[in-house]
Enzyme design. Structure first.
Site, short mmCIF file in Angstrom:
data_model
loop_
_atom_site.label_atom_id
_atom_site.label_comp_id
_atom_site.label_asym_id
_atom_site.label_seq_id
_atom_site.Cartn_x
_atom_site.Cartn_y
_atom_site.Cartn_z
N PRO A 2 0.65 -1.20 -0.07
CA PRO A 2 0.16 0.25 -0.09
C PRO A 2 0.83 1.25 -0.17
CG PRO A 2 -0.78 -1.58 1.86
CD PRO A 2 0.64 -2.24 1.31
N GLU A 3 1.03 1.84 -1.27
CA GLU A 3 1.94 3.01 -1.25
C GLU A 3 0.53 4.24 -1.66
OE1 GLU A 3 5.20 2.56 -3.71
OE2 GLU A 3 5.45 0.37 -3.37
#
Length: 273
Positions: A2-3
DNA sequence: CAGATGCCCTGGGCGC
DNA sequence: TGCGCCCAGGGCATCT
């Protein structure tokens, strides 16, 4: 994984679903997820009865503004999911926090690896003071990026991933951005020509925009899901990341993987200089 | 001080 | 089918 693009996808959906809604119930069972609070009960006390006034984001952190002026900070770590469900929904493994917004809506924070965390603090969060400018919102020109790069005599990829330098880029998007910019991960940041800085600037904004447009990247082992439990679509567009041995989309030479900083870097050895 | 290393943690993939 | 092993890596602490 999750960026920034995944977190931004979640932020937009939560913004639609939660702003104006009141937190009417709260359960915190995962002590590690609320570790910034002494006890889980402290977390519950801090959110109960507050309404959501805005959904923000800084780098990879979600910021839920509450009606008493506090902020609920949510970080997904490696495996965190924020799911919107009906209150009667069956139990989900590795759920650490549940918020109830009335008879029709509940939020669950699910995180198998427990690298993520969730805490309430005052606005603006001093806990996030170390973060640099946001990669999507605050990098506004090639000239600005060039000045930032010249201030640091370090290698390009570690710098892009340094959340204190620019916030939001992790291992996957660093590789995709550097591929699009045709730059090697180990270039000295202060060695870039003006044209190279422009390429990097354009690559940053176009890759992040495209990834948000595709609702992020879901990989086999990371299992990123949006708030509705659906996978993202951007993994099908990856040019370098995870494509070791496959042909470079630009020149057909094989993408290679190198280990640096204990992490995998994927690049085209011909196109990226 | 840049950069490497190890730790936290679990599930998936792989070899046998 | 099952077991042990390795890998994934964000953020932080701790070194060189």
């Amino acid at each position: 994984v999750p960026e920034l693009p995944e977190v931004e996808t979640i932020r937009r959906d939560l913004d639609h679903a939660l702003v104006g809604r009141e937190i009417r119930s709260a359960v915190a069972t995962g002590q590690r997820s609320v570790r910034r609070h002494g006890e889980a009960a402290e977390f519950v006390t801090a959110v109960l009865g507050r309404s959501v006034t805005a959904m923000g984001r800084r780098g990879k952190y979600l910021l839920m503004s509450l009606s008493d002026g506090a902020v609920l900070v949510l970080h997904l770590g490696m495996s965190g999911q924020v799911l919107l469900v009906e209150p009667g929904h069956a139990a989900i493994a590795h759920t650490h926090v549940m918020l109830g917004f009335g008879p029709d809506l509940g939020l669950r924070f699910v995180d198998p690896r427990t690298f993520g965390e969730i805490f309430v603090t005052r606005a603006p969060p001093v806990e996030l003071a170390h973060l640099g400018v946001d990669a999507l919102d605050d990098v506004r020109s090639a000239a600005q990026l060039g000045a930032m790069l010249r201030s640091r005599g370090t290698k390009l990829k570690p710098l892009l991933m340094d959340q204190g330098f620019v916030a939001g880029i992790g291992n996957l998007y660093a590789d995709e951005i550097l591929f699009a910019a045709r730059l090697r991960y180990d270039r000295a940041a202060d060695s870039l020509s003006a044209a190279e800085v422009r390429r990097l600037y354009r690559a940053m904004s176009s890759i992040l925009d495209a990834a948000i447009g595709h609702r992020g990247s879901s990989l086999a082992d990371d299992q990123y899901r949006d708030v509705f439990g659906a996978v993202g679509d951007y993994q099908s567009r990856h040019q370098a990341y995870g494509r070791e041995g496959e042909p470079c989309p630009r020149c057909r030479k094989s993408i290679v993987r190198v280990k640096t900083g204990g992490r995998s870097t994927f690049l085209c050895p011909r196109c990226q200089a």
